[in-house]
Design a protein around this motif. Structure first.
Motif, PDB file in Angstrom:
ATOM      1  N   ASN A 292      15.664   2.356   1.309  1.00 23.19           N
ATOM      2  CA  ASN A 292      16.950   1.897   0.770  1.00 23.19           C
ATOM      3  C   ASN A 292      17.377   2.649  -0.487  1.00 23.19           C
ATOM      4  O   ASN A 292      18.505   2.475  -0.952  1.00 23.19           O
ATOM      5  CB  ASN A 292      16.882   0.402   0.450  1.00 23.19           C
ATOM      6  CG  ASN A 292      16.611  -0.410   1.691  1.00 23.19           C
ATOM      7  OD1 ASN A 292      17.117  -0.116   2.761  1.00 23.19           O
ATOM      8  ND2 ASN A 292      15.793  -1.441   1.553  1.00 23.19           N
ATOM      9  N   VAL A 293      16.508   3.453  -1.040  1.00 26.19           N
ATOM     10  CA  VAL A 293      16.834   4.167  -2.272  1.00 26.19           C
ATOM     11  C   VAL A 293      17.668   5.394  -1.925  1.00 26.19           C
ATOM     12  O   VAL A 293      17.242   6.248  -1.155  1.00 26.19           O
ATOM     13  CB  VAL A 293      15.561   4.586  -3.042  1.00 26.19           C
ATOM     14  CG1 VAL A 293      15.936   5.337  -4.312  1.00 26.19           C
ATOM     15  CG2 VAL A 293      14.709   3.370  -3.363  1.00 26.19           C
ATOM     16  N   LYS A 294      18.866   5.450  -2.510  1.00 27.26           N
ATOM     17  CA  LYS A 294      19.779   6.567  -2.272  1.00 27.26           C
ATOM     18  C   LYS A 294      20.135   7.292  -3.567  1.00 27.26           C
ATOM     19  O   LYS A 294      20.532   8.445  -3.547  1.00 27.26           O
ATOM     20  CB  LYS A 294      21.086   6.058  -1.638  1.00 27.26           C
ATOM     21  CG  LYS A 294      20.892   5.190  -0.407  1.00 27.26           C
ATOM     22  CD  LYS A 294      20.486   5.990   0.800  1.00 27.26           C
ATOM     23  CE  LYS A 294      20.469   5.137   2.048  1.00 27.26           C
ATOM     24  NZ  LYS A 294      19.191   4.787   2.536  1.00 27.26           N
TER      25      LYS A 294
ATOM     26  N   THR B  78      16.937   9.341  -9.205  1.00 31.49           N
ATOM     27  CA  THR B  78      16.114   8.416  -9.984  1.00 31.49           C
ATOM     28  C   THR B  78      15.358   9.134 -11.094  1.00 31.49           C
ATOM     29  O   THR B  78      14.660  10.112 -10.844  1.00 31.49           O
ATOM     30  CB  THR B  78      15.124   7.691  -9.050  1.00 31.49           C
ATOM     31  OG1 THR B  78      15.866   7.059  -7.998  1.00 31.49           O
ATOM     32  CG2 THR B  78      14.332   6.652  -9.800  1.00 31.49           C
TER      33      THR B  78
ATOM     34  N   THR C  14      14.839  13.478  -8.252  1.00 32.31           N
ATOM     35  CA  THR C  14      13.954  12.622  -9.046  1.00 32.31           C
ATOM     36  C   THR C  14      13.364  13.444 -10.179  1.00 32.31           C
ATOM     37  O   THR C  14      13.012  14.597  -9.987  1.00 32.31           O
ATOM     38  CB  THR C  14      12.810  12.082  -8.158  1.00 32.31           C
ATOM     39  OG1 THR C  14      13.364  11.473  -7.000  1.00 32.31           O
ATOM     40  CG2 THR C  14      11.980  11.052  -8.886  1.00 32.31           C
TER      41      THR C  14
ATOM     42  N   HIS D 244      10.316  -0.498  -0.115  1.00 27.38           N
ATOM     43  CA  HIS D 244      11.725  -0.429   0.279  1.00 27.38           C
ATOM     44  C   HIS D 244      12.338   0.943  -0.029  1.00 27.38           C
ATOM     45  O   HIS D 244      13.538   1.051  -0.284  1.00 27.38           O
ATOM     46  CB  HIS D 244      12.506  -1.544  -0.422  1.00 27.38           C
ATOM     47  CG  HIS D 244      11.933  -2.889  -0.138  1.00 27.38           C
ATOM     48  ND1 HIS D 244      12.158  -3.551   1.049  1.00 27.38           N
ATOM     49  CD2 HIS D 244      11.090  -3.670  -0.860  1.00 27.38           C
ATOM     50  CE1 HIS D 244      11.487  -4.702   1.029  1.00 27.38           C
ATOM     51  NE2 HIS D 244      10.834  -4.783  -0.107  1.00 27.38           N
ATOM     52  N   LEU D 245      11.523   1.962   0.014  1.00 31.00           N
ATOM     53  CA  LEU D 245      11.988   3.309  -0.306  1.00 31.00           C
ATOM     54  C   LEU D 245      13.133   3.776   0.585  1.00 31.00           C
ATOM     55  O   LEU D 245      13.985   4.551   0.145  1.00 31.00           O
ATOM     56  CB  LEU D 245      10.839   4.310  -0.197  1.00 31.00           C
ATOM     57  CG  LEU D 245       9.826   4.279  -1.329  1.00 31.00           C
ATOM     58  CD1 LEU D 245       8.669   5.190  -1.010  1.00 31.00           C
ATOM     59  CD2 LEU D 245      10.463   4.647  -2.638  1.00 31.00           C
TER      60      LEU D 245
ATOM     61  N   LEU E 270       9.470   9.063  -3.936  1.00 30.90           N
ATOM     62  CA  LEU E 270      10.890   9.422  -3.913  1.00 30.90           C
ATOM     63  C   LEU E 270      11.062  10.929  -3.723  1.00 30.90           C
ATOM     64  O   LEU E 270      11.951  11.375  -2.983  1.00 30.90           O
ATOM     65  CB  LEU E 270      11.570   8.979  -5.209  1.00 30.90           C
ATOM     66  CG  LEU E 270      11.710   7.475  -5.409  1.00 30.90           C
ATOM     67  CD1 LEU E 270      12.273   7.178  -6.790  1.00 30.90           C
ATOM     68  CD2 LEU E 270      12.581   6.857  -4.323  1.00 30.90           C
TER      69      LEU E 270
ATOM     70  N   TYR F 142       5.609   5.882  -7.337  1.00 33.42           N
ATOM     71  CA  TYR F 142       7.038   5.761  -7.019  1.00 33.42           C
ATOM     72  C   TYR F 142       7.721   7.128  -7.104  1.00 33.42           C
ATOM     73  O   TYR F 142       8.475   7.515  -6.206  1.00 33.42           O
ATOM     74  CB  TYR F 142       7.689   4.748  -7.959  1.00 33.42           C
ATOM     75  CG  TYR F 142       9.016   4.241  -7.482  1.00 33.42           C
ATOM     76  CD1 TYR F 142       9.130   3.467  -6.341  1.00 33.42           C
ATOM     77  CD2 TYR F 142      10.176   4.520  -8.194  1.00 33.42           C
ATOM     78  CE1 TYR F 142      10.350   2.990  -5.901  1.00 33.42           C
ATOM     79  CE2 TYR F 142      11.404   4.050  -7.767  1.00 33.42           C
ATOM     80  CZ  TYR F 142      11.480   3.289  -6.624  1.00 33.42           C
ATOM     81  OH  TYR F 142      12.694   2.826  -6.199  1.00 33.42           O
TER      82      TYR F 142
ATOM     83  N   PRO G  54       8.914  -2.637  -4.891  1.00 38.49           N
ATOM     84  CA  PRO G  54       9.930  -1.600  -4.708  1.00 38.49           C
ATOM     85  C   PRO G  54       9.469  -0.463  -3.795  1.00 38.49           C
ATOM     86  O   PRO G  54      10.251   0.050  -2.995  1.00 38.49           O
ATOM     87  CB  PRO G  54      10.168  -1.090  -6.133  1.00 38.49           C
ATOM     88  CG  PRO G  54       9.830  -2.257  -7.007  1.00 38.49           C
ATOM     89  CD  PRO G  54       8.677  -2.939  -6.308  1.00 38.49           C
TER      90      PRO G  54
END
Length: 120
Positions: A52-54, A57, A87, A49-50, A80, A76, A46
């Motif tokens: 892609n994180v929208k 979290t 976050t 692929h940061l 973020l 992580y 994961p």
């Protein structure tokens, strides 16, 4: 980060099987991953692929977790946060993989409800 988790977890076989497929783990002979295996583990992580994180979290960590070492969640969370993504980190010192001590579990669910109320 499966590439760094593989040598820190109590289930290294999971890291190999999840990223390389069944039949790629030598059950009787643990070894560190090769460079090619390590690269594939990173690609399947994961953390890779940061971009892609929208979504906002919420990260919850049991600090006695041997399955997914707390360092994984911390990495992580900080990654973020560096993206300025909303976050929040919840830390449970006395919990392992399952956040299931009565006080910790109650705190987790209260924080989860508050998080959803704020971000949904």
């Amino acid at each position: 980060n499966i590439a760094s988790m593989v040598t820190a977890t109590d289930i290294p076989d999971w890291c190999y099987v999840e990223t390389l497929g069944i039949g790629k783990y030598e059950w009787d002979n643990f070894r560190a991953p090769s460079k090619e295996e390590n690269d594939k583990m990173w690609d399947n992580s994961p953390i890779a692929h940061l971009e892609n994180v929208k979504a906002p979290t919420l990260v919850a960590l049991g600090m006695k977790d041997r399955r997914v070492p707390p360092s994984q969640g911390l990495e992580y969370f900080h990654s973020l946060r560096a993206k300025s993504l909303p976050t929040k980190l919840l830390v449970y010192e006395d919990c392992d993989h399952a956040i299931d001590r009565v006080v910790s579990e109650a705190d987790f669910w209260i924080n989860t409800k508050q998080w959803f109320d704020k971000h949904l």
